[in-house]
Design a protein around this motif. Structure first.
Motif: not given
Length: 594
Positions: A513-517, A417-426, A478-491
């Motif tokens: 690793t967590l990734r947020l738009a 989306l044009p108004n999304y600045a980027g992804d925060l990767v933690l 699409s469920g990000g506002q209410a919470g969504a499952d996410q996971s990665t392993v060992n970086g």
């Protein structure tokens, strides 16, 4: 049965008719087990966990091991044994998830050659030699050096397309015992091997044993090593081996009372006192008979020594304590016996059962010569344990874990989306700080949005909520506002949407690793919740706060349990800071820092 014609032999107090090969007997029920054909065990649903125990009777290869004198098969004979083994595993035992083996050769010059040959034959015969099809079994072998003078050992084969193996360890390889003349000797000829794994999120442990046989248990003769005779030495060693296994289980129960343990193997002991010792009940943790200790070098029927620490609570026998037709796994001079046992911890007793495959003990030696038949691979019948894995609901685990963010970066805009600045990767380290095993672990990012200026830090959901990316980083949830499952392993790179992290054993850590738009690179508040199967649900944090100023990323819990963070920006630099808890300081709109 009719037409039984042949010479009658007498040996070891037993009469045996030797049928004439040219005039064989006729059976009226050729399809019955133990008479004509081996009967396969049932096919289990994919939700069940299956664990087999197989004594494969001196499974040697066609190579000469320079480190010991052992039988060397011809290439044809070795290939035929591999074929029969494969037929039993695939067609009779139905490709168990874990196979605990006894009496596999452990060569001194190439330890893994035989177990790898067994795995390779299974994988090839299952149509998956290179694991190109994850839907088919793919077995990997595990074996360790042995103390056995004949070169046999216990081992495992694991279908790694179904089971995730976390560890395989050998125990007791260097343990010794003291004999009456003060000399010492190796205790475990074939040291037990412990496998820890998980089927999905269902964690389990298998202990595979092969105890000292009953050979020479009643032998008399001259004194040896301070014992009155060889029989006393054998009885003493068998008892001490049983106590070693019992003490091992007891110690694991102390470290993790919730560990699910399955103990399998050739116990070389009955379900009852054999008149010399009560091996099985010693391992189970039941009170053996006789119930009190005695002078182990002078009495015939041995009792546990003072070093015995019985499993508490006792294990549950899946082979039963009564002798019946379904229990036996071995025939000795025509006498049906149960030497191969199965026991489980009490947290498995209501969901596990075992079966004996009738494919070896009841069949004649001549069946060994037919590589196209699974019959008579060994003199022991294999057993299969089935565990009906329960469907469990993940619950909040925040009170049992810690979460420390160790790295952060701003990546490109994935959401598009044009108004999304980027992804925060933690990058974060998730640690199980409790004594409870947690399975099916996943993380959930909640409360995405901008905090307003109210003291309680209400989350603003509009105009564009922050969105959690799917774990593969390809799309926005699409469920990000209410919470969504996410996971990665060992970086590593994210591995798939909503894929569970797996199992966290007590004090085990995992890099995730967590990734947020981000709609805009500005102050952002979000909360991370950790869910999994194990224990009751942790309480939800009761309050929120805001961290004033720029602070480094460390985990600070809220009141109750929870992990809250803020994304701060200062001179173009992004910093993720922990939310702190506390009562708002009068005259300010921020919570107090800890």
């Amino acid at each position: 049965m009719t037409n039984l014609v042949g010479a009658m032999d007498y040996a070891f107090r037993t009469f045996t008719i030797l049928p004439e090969a040219a005039n064989p007997p006729v059976f009226s029920n050729n399809g019955d087990p133990g008479v004509g054909e081996a009967i396969p065990l049932s096919v289990r649903p994919a939700t069940d966990l299956t664990i087999a125990s197989m004594n494969v009777q001196r499974f040697f290869d066609d190579r000469n091991d320079p480190g010991r004198s052992e039988p060397v098969l011809t290439p044809t004979a070795y290939s035929n044994r591999l074929s029969k083994f494969s037929l039993q595993v695939r067609n009779i035992l139905r490709n168990p998830d874990v196979i605990g083996l006894q009496e596999v050769e452990a060569p001194t010059d190439d330890l893994n050659v035989v177990i790898n040959d067994m795995a390779a034959r299974l994988n090839t015969d299952n149509g998956n030699p290179t694991n190109s099809n994850p839907a088919l079994p793919f077995y990997v072998g595990y074996i360790f050096p042995t103390n056995d003078v004949g070169g046999i050992a216990v081992a495992y084969l694991v279908n790694t397309n179904r089971v995730t193996v976390s560890s395989v360890t050998q125990v007791g390889a260097t343990d010794t015992y003291v004999r009456p003349d003060s000399s010492t000797a190796i205790l475990n000829d074939r040291p037990p091997i412990i496998l820890q794994g998980a089927l999905g999120g269902f964690a389990f442990t298998v202990i595979n044993v092969h105890q000292r046989s009953l050979n020479d248990i009643a032998t008399g003769g001259s004194p040896v090593n301070g014992y009155p005779n060889e029989g006393y030495r054998v009885r003493h060693k068998r008892q001490l081996q049983a106590e070693f296994v019992a003490n091992l289980i007891h110690q694991r129960q102390i470290l993790n009372p919730n560990e699910r343990m399955v103990v399998i193997g050739d116990f070389n002991g009955f379900q009852f006192n054999d008149g010399y010792a009560d091996i099985y009940n010693t391992i189970l943790g039941n009170a053996p008979t006789p119930p009190t200790s005695g002078a182990n070098d002078t009495r015939v029927v041995l009792a546990p020594t003072a070093a015995w620490n019985p499993p508490t609570p006792p294990l549950v026998s899946l082979t039963g304590t009564a002798v019946n037709s379904s229990n036996y796994s071995f025939l000795f001079d025509g006498s049906a016996q149960t030497l191969d046992q199965v026991a489980v911890t009490q947290n498995l007793s209501g969901i596990a059962f075992s079966e004996t495959a009738r494919v070896n003990a009841d069949f004649p030696e001549v069946d060994r010569n037919n590589p196209a038949s699974p019959k008579r691979l060994s003199d022991h019948d294999p057993k299969r344990v089935t565990i009906l894995v329960p469907t469990a609901t993940p619950v909040l685990q925040n009170c049992r874990v810690s979460l420390n963010i160790t790295g952060q970066a701003l990546a490109g805009n994935t959401c598009g989306l044009p108004n999304y600045a980027g992804d925060l990767v933690l990058t974060a380290v998730l640690t199980n700080t409790s004594t409870q095993t947690i399975s099916d672990v996943f993380v959930q990012v909640v409360g995405l949005g901008y905090p307003d200026s109210t003291p309680t830090g209400v989350i603003v959901a509009t105009p564009n909520p922050h969105r959690l990316l799917t774990a593969d980083g390809a799309t926005c949830s699409s469920g990000g506002q209410a919470g969504a499952d996410q996971s990665t392993v060992n970086g590593q790179a994210p591995i798939g949407s909503n894929t569970p992290i797996g199992t966290l054993n007590p004090r085990e850590s995992r890099v995730i690793t967590l990734r947020l738009a981000l709609p805009g690179v500005r102050r952002l508040r979000f909360f991370v919740n950790v869910f999994g199967v194990g224990g009751t649900a942790c309480p939800v944090a009761l309050n929120e706060g805001q961290a004033p100023g720029l602070v480094m990323a460390t985990t600070v819990p809220l009141k109750g349990t929870g992990f809250g963070f803020e994304l701060l920006q200062d001179k173009g630099r992004l910093t993720v800071a922990p939310l702190t808890s506390g009562t708002a300081i009068p005259g300010t709109r921020f919570g107090r820092r800890r």
